[in-house]
Write a protein that holds these residues in place. Structure first.
Motif, short mmCIF file in Angstrom:
data_model
loop_
_atom_site.label_atom_id
_atom_site.label_comp_id
_atom_site.label_asym_id
_atom_site.label_seq_id
_atom_site.Cartn_x
_atom_site.Cartn_y
_atom_site.Cartn_z
N GLY A 244 0.83 -1.19 0.00
CA GLY A 244 0.00 0.00 0.00
C GLY A 244 0.86 1.24 0.00
N ASN A 245 0.24 2.38 0.22
CA ASN A 245 0.96 3.65 0.21
C ASN A 245 1.55 3.91 1.60
OD1 ASN A 245 0.50 4.85 -2.53
ND2 ASN A 245 -1.63 4.45 -1.94
N LYS A 246 2.80 3.46 1.79
CA LYS A 246 3.41 3.56 3.13
C LYS A 246 3.69 5.01 3.52
CE LYS A 246 8.03 2.48 1.26
NZ LYS A 246 9.20 1.59 1.40
N GLN A 247 3.74 5.92 2.54
CA GLN A 247 4.01 7.32 2.86
C GLN A 247 2.95 7.92 3.78
OE1 GLN A 247 3.50 6.04 -0.14
NE2 GLN A 247 5.12 6.59 -1.58
N ILE A 248 1.72 7.40 3.70
CA ILE A 248 0.63 7.95 4.51
C ILE A 248 0.19 7.00 5.61
CG2 ILE A 248 -0.21 9.44 2.65
CD1 ILE A 248 -2.39 7.35 2.12
N ALA A 249 0.97 5.94 5.84
CA ALA A 249 0.66 5.01 6.92
C ALA A 249 1.01 5.64 8.26
CB ALA A 249 1.42 3.70 6.74
N GLU A 250 0.07 5.71 9.18
CA GLU A 250 0.34 6.33 10.47
C GLU A 250 1.14 5.40 11.38
OE1 GLU A 250 -3.16 7.84 12.34
OE2 GLU A 250 -3.39 9.47 10.87
N ILE A 251 2.00 6.01 12.19
CA ILE A 251 2.77 5.26 13.18
C ILE A 251 1.81 4.85 14.30
CG2 ILE A 251 4.75 5.34 14.74
CD1 ILE A 251 5.63 7.86 13.07
N PRO A 252 1.75 3.57 14.63
CA PRO A 252 0.80 3.13 15.66
C PRO A 252 0.93 3.92 16.96
CG PRO A 252 1.78 1.23 14.56
CD PRO A 252 2.51 2.45 14.05
N TYR B 164 15.75 5.02 10.99
CA TYR B 164 14.76 3.95 10.95
C TYR B 164 14.00 4.03 9.63
CZ TYR B 164 15.67 3.67 15.95
OH TYR B 164 16.30 3.54 17.16
N GLY B 165 13.91 2.91 8.94
CA GLY B 165 13.22 2.88 7.67
C GLY B 165 12.13 1.82 7.65
N VAL B 166 11.15 2.03 6.79
CA VAL B 166 10.01 1.11 6.68
C VAL B 166 9.98 0.50 5.29
CG1 VAL B 166 7.51 0.88 6.76
CG2 VAL B 166 8.66 2.43 8.34
N THR B 167 10.04 -0.82 5.23
CA THR B 167 9.84 -1.54 3.98
C THR B 167 8.56 -2.35 4.04
OG1 THR B 167 12.22 -1.69 3.62
CG2 THR B 167 10.84 -3.20 2.36
N TYR B 168 8.35 -3.02 5.19
CA TYR B 168 7.19 -3.88 5.37
C TYR B 168 6.26 -3.31 6.45
CZ TYR B 168 10.24 -7.03 2.82
OH TYR B 168 11.08 -7.58 1.88
N VAL C 38 5.31 -1.26 13.80
CA VAL C 38 5.09 -1.45 15.24
C VAL C 38 6.40 -1.29 16.00
CG1 VAL C 38 4.35 -3.06 17.02
CG2 VAL C 38 3.10 -2.94 14.85
N ASN C 39 7.46 -1.94 15.50
CA ASN C 39 8.77 -1.82 16.16
C ASN C 39 9.30 -0.40 16.11
OD1 ASN C 39 8.87 -4.55 16.81
ND2 ASN C 39 9.88 -5.10 14.89
N ILE C 40 9.13 0.25 14.95
CA ILE C 40 9.60 1.62 14.81
C ILE C 40 8.84 2.55 15.75
CG2 ILE C 40 9.62 3.58 13.21
CD1 ILE C 40 10.42 1.64 11.02
N ALA C 41 7.56 2.30 15.92
CA ALA C 41 6.76 3.13 16.83
C ALA C 41 7.33 3.12 18.24
CB ALA C 41 5.31 2.65 16.83
N ALA C 42 7.78 1.95 18.71
CA ALA C 42 8.35 1.85 20.06
C ALA C 42 9.63 2.66 20.15
CB ALA C 42 8.60 0.39 20.40
N HIS C 43 10.48 2.58 19.12
CA HIS C 43 11.72 3.35 19.11
C HIS C 43 11.45 4.85 19.12
CE1 HIS C 43 14.50 0.04 18.70
NE2 HIS C 43 13.86 -0.43 17.64
#
Length: 291
Positions: free
Chosen positions: A21-29, A270-274, A279-284
């Motif tokens: 999907g469009n990860k650019q607009i995916a909100e950080i949990p 921190y980067g997002v591919t999947y 979830v992990n990035i949100a904790a960091h």
């Protein structure tokens, strides 16, 4: 066009096929915002007064509806759509074979009409840390040369497998070249990666990786235009080839047309591919930003 001391260009036009999907607009949990918004807030605090978002048409309405209202009201915000039709007239016939965007070099070129001053260039789905924006903001107060922030390779590895990174070759505080290593992993006490010849070799843990955090001036757009024309002439029937920004910057360095100063990041990247990585990035990010 209004003159700004410093602009931010966010490359957010990718399709995110591996993300689903469009990860650019995916909100950080748990944070009610995207990674891109955190970067824009950090850039604004560092002195950026204009933000140019390079997007694909599919996300425009969502960005206008949810993201733009959450950004600082005194920012000059510009939305620019990247699409495959934006090529020189002589190459229009190749468009029937093209599905995906032309790549980061082309995405940045789409911002040309809106930039007449130094700018920081980032990708939308990477978190760079507030201090990196300050580094380049301070750089442009004393220099008109290009710059970048590099991140220690050891801090960009993944627990889930090998990663591909552009490893920086540096001399006297300036970027000489970027060498792409594939499948970089920690193995026992050392870091190994596949070099461009396909050979497995050690990568220094102190080596800096290029994570697409650039400081540029408007003259880059002229180089990008020339390079894109040459790219299309060479690959106009190769529908999967992409026009990458780092390759073009390296070419300019090799011709001694420009100097690129390099700074070492003070914070983790921190980067997002999947999708699961959010979830992990949100904790960091909660720990880093205390939010």
């Amino acid at each position: 066009m209004k003159k700004h001391q410093l602009s931010l260009i966010v490359l957010a036009g990718g399709l995110g096929s591996r993300f689903g999907g469009n990860k650019q607009i995916a909100e950080i949990p748990g944070q009610n915002c995207t990674i891109m918004e955190l970067s824009i807030i950090d850039a604004h605090a560092a002195g950026v007064t204009q933000v140019v978002l390079i997007i694909n048409q599919a996300v425009r309405s969502e960005i206008e509806r949810t993201i733009l209202p959450r950004l600082p009201s005194d920012l000059d915000l510009v939305l620019v759509e990247q699409n495959i039709e934006q090529v020189p007239e002589q190459f229009k016939a190749t468009l029937c074979h093209r599905v995906k965007p032309w790549g980061t070099g082309h995405a940045l070129l789409c911002a040309k009409a809106h930039i007449n001053n130094p700018a920081i260039v980032i990708t939308a789905d990477d978190y760079y840390g507030a201090s990196s924006f300050l580094l380049l903001s301070e750089h442009f107060k004393k220099s008109a040369e290009w710059a970048m922030v590099g991140y220690p390779i050891v801090d960009t590895l993944s627990e889930h497998g090998g990663v591909n990174r552009g490893v920086c070759n540096i001399a006297n505080g300036k970027l000489v070249a970027v060498t792409e290593y594939l499948n970089i992993q920690q193995q026992s006490e050392h870091i190994f990666g596949d070099n461009p010849q396909g050979l497995r070799e050690k990568v220094s843990p102190n080596a800096l990786g290029s994570m697409s955090f650039w400081g540029i001036t408007p003259c880059l757009f002229d180089y990008l235009e020339q390079g894109f024309t040459a790219f299309l002439a060479q690959y106009n029937t190769a529908t999967q080839q992409e026009y990458f920004l780092p390759n073009q910057i390296e070419q300019v360095i090799k011709t001694n047309a420009q100097t690129v100063f390099i700074y070492t990041a003070r914070e983790s990247w921190y980067g997002v591919t999947y999708k699961a990585e959010l979830v992990n990035i949100a904790a960091h990010l909660r720990a880093l930003r205390q939010v």
